[in-house]
Design an enzyme around this catalytic site. Structure first.
Site, mmCIF file in Angstrom:
data_model
loop_
_atom_site.group_PDB
_atom_site.id
_atom_site.type_symbol
_atom_site.label_atom_id
_atom_site.label_comp_id
_atom_site.label_asym_id
_atom_site.label_seq_id
_atom_site.Cartn_x
_atom_site.Cartn_y
_atom_site.Cartn_z
ATOM 1 C CD GLU A 168 -6.485 -3.758 8.367
ATOM 2 O OE1 GLU A 168 -6.673 -3.184 7.280
ATOM 3 O OE2 GLU A 168 -5.407 -4.284 8.667
ATOM 4 C CG HIS A 201 -6.079 -6.632 5.631
ATOM 5 N ND1 HIS A 201 -5.200 -5.645 5.253
ATOM 6 C CD2 HIS A 201 -5.694 -7.745 4.968
ATOM 7 C CE1 HIS A 201 -4.326 -6.145 4.391
ATOM 8 N NE2 HIS A 201 -4.609 -7.407 4.201
ATOM 9 C CB THR A 214 -7.496 1.796 6.180
ATOM 10 O OG1 THR A 214 -7.748 0.483 6.622
ATOM 11 C CG2 THR A 214 -6.557 2.482 7.132
ATOM 12 C CG HIS A 266 -1.881 -1.155 1.248
ATOM 13 N ND1 HIS A 266 -2.698 -1.433 2.318
ATOM 14 C CD2 HIS A 266 -2.109 -2.145 0.336
ATOM 15 C CE1 HIS A 266 -3.406 -2.529 2.062
ATOM 16 N NE2 HIS A 266 -3.055 -2.984 0.869
ATOM 17 C CG ASP A 301 -5.079 -5.515 -0.462
ATOM 18 O OD1 ASP A 301 -5.659 -6.349 -1.185
ATOM 19 O OD2 ASP A 301 -3.871 -5.204 -0.608
ATOM 20 C CD GLU A 302 -6.017 -1.023 4.107
ATOM 21 O OE1 GLU A 302 -5.861 -1.991 4.860
ATOM 22 O OE2 GLU A 302 -5.153 -0.137 3.952
#
Ligand SMILES: [Fe+2]
Ligand SMILES: [Fe+2]
Length: 396
Positions: A229, A265, A232, A179, A261-262
């Site tokens: 997470e 997660h 973000t 990132h 991705d965040e």
């Protein structure tokens, strides 16, 4: 991870409210414990402020995990193998920064860079300030891995441990590393920003660390990361939306890919906490309420560029104004977690547990009311120079 203040203590009308403001907090008597070391000059004092760990920010407790709870994490290893690690993506299936950037081996490299720079010219300075702050936060990754490894029950004991917690922490870090890398390279090529000032800010931030208030306690740590997470995911998602609005589809894809991705997660951490609620509802709820009373401080809250002592507040104010991450988002995330963990439906709680339940469930509407009142009192915010963009001024 990424990004941000407390509705009750916001400096500016539009400062998003996530926890502790940055350097302004340091003038409180609490912080001056850190500055109680012998000092010879004002300059020394300033230096110390940026290198002494912020141990007073939460009057830190270093280990709050009760002995009887430690076994819970040991007993969860099999479950984590099957239910937590599935949220990691194999390296071969992951995007890499190069997928979104001009190819330096191609004859068209110069042309591709030129196009990237043409598109970047259409993007306003306030957007760049927020993207830079988000990139700097991502780049302080060593601090976040350190935070995950501070809890004895889940830490990577050897640096190559094969417990599911350790495997996750290393692979999560490896995913996250893309990132900051991608945003850094994009900003470098854009030609719009002062890379040296940005690089200094990254160095300061990693040197300062962070104070998430998680006390080496995996309950607190996993609740913090579940929240963070998702924060973000929301902020990078909003950055993608705005990049599209400014006509830069490539930048929108960059931010959108990071956001996805965040999200994954966030889902993974939320799942672990859901499991903790299942096996230890009272303890998990008390930890949730504790974390929310302290407020979720953003990972970049100790940000400093060598000039602006309130840099994090200023960056957060711009993020709130342009809608990348707002106090409303903070309330939305909390509400999402309360629902996801079915906090309202929990029964058989202790008296403290019931109190925690009332507190946590009542918090989102309280934050929203405070935010609405703050908006009502809002005055025109000033514009200030940001060193990251050669001291051009941006409205807070
Ligand atoms: Fe990230
Ligand atoms: Fe993340």
């Amino acid at each position: 991870m990424g990004l941000r203040c407390n509705p009750m203590t916001c400096l500016y009308k539009n400062l998003p409210c996530f926890g502790l403001p940055a350097m302004t907090t340091f003038t409180t008597p609490k912080f001056f414990m850190a500055s109680a070391l012998p000092s010879t000059s004002k300059e020394d004092e300033t230096l110390k402020r940026h290198f002494v760990p912020p141990r007073e920010v939460h009057a830190q407790v270093t280990h709050s995990m009760p002995q009887q709870k430690i076994e819970i994490f040991k007993s969860l290893e099999d479950w984590a193998e099957k239910n937590f690690l599935i949220y990691l993506k194999p390296v071969e299936k992951c995007w890499q920064p190069q997928d979104f950037l001009p190819d330096p081996t191609s004859d068209g490299f110069g042309e591709q860079v030129k196009e990237l720079r043409e598109r970047a010219k259409e993007i306003p300075d306030d957007y760049f300030v927020v993207l830079i702050g988000d990139m700097i936060t991502e780049e302080a990754l060593p601090t976040y891995q350190q935070m995950l490894n501070s809890a004895e029950e889940i830490r990577d004991e050897t640096g190559g441990s094969l417990t599911p917690w350790a495997i996750w922490t290393r692979a999560w870090t490896a995913e996250e590393n893309r990132h900051g890398d991608l945003l850094n390279k994009y900003l470098h090529l854009s030609g719009r920003v002062d890379m040296r000032q940005i690089e200094k800010t990254i160095q300061y931030l990693i040197g300062s660390g962070m104070d998430p208030g998680t006390e080496k306690n995996p309950y607190l740590g996993l609740i913090y990361t579940s929240f963070q997470e998702r924060a973000t995911f929301i902020s990078h998602g909003n950055s993608a939306r705005l990049a599209k609005k400014h006509g830069d589809i490539n930048l929108a894809q960059i931010c959108g890919s990071i956001a996805s991705d965040e999200k994954r997660h966030g889902t993974a951490y939320t799942k672990v906490v859901e499991k903790l609620f299942e096996i230890d509802p009272d303890g998990t709820l008390l930890a949730f309420a504790d974390m929310m009373r302290k407020k979720i401080s953003m990972p970049g809250h100790l940000m400093y560029d060598g000039r602006d002592d309130n840099l994090f507040d200023h960056f957060s104010a711009v993020a709130q104004r342009i809608g990348v991450y707002t106090a409303k988002d903070y309330a939305d995330i909390l509400e999402f977690l309360v629902e996801r963990w079915k906090v309202k439906e929990l029964t058989g709680l202790s008296a403290d547990g019931r109190q925690a339940q009332d507190y946590v469930c009542g918090l989102p509407p309280r934050i929203r009311r405070l935010e609405e009142r703050a908006q009502g009192r809002a005055r025109q915010a000033p514009s200030i120079p940001f060193s990251w963009i050669f001291d051009r001024e941006v409205q807070l």
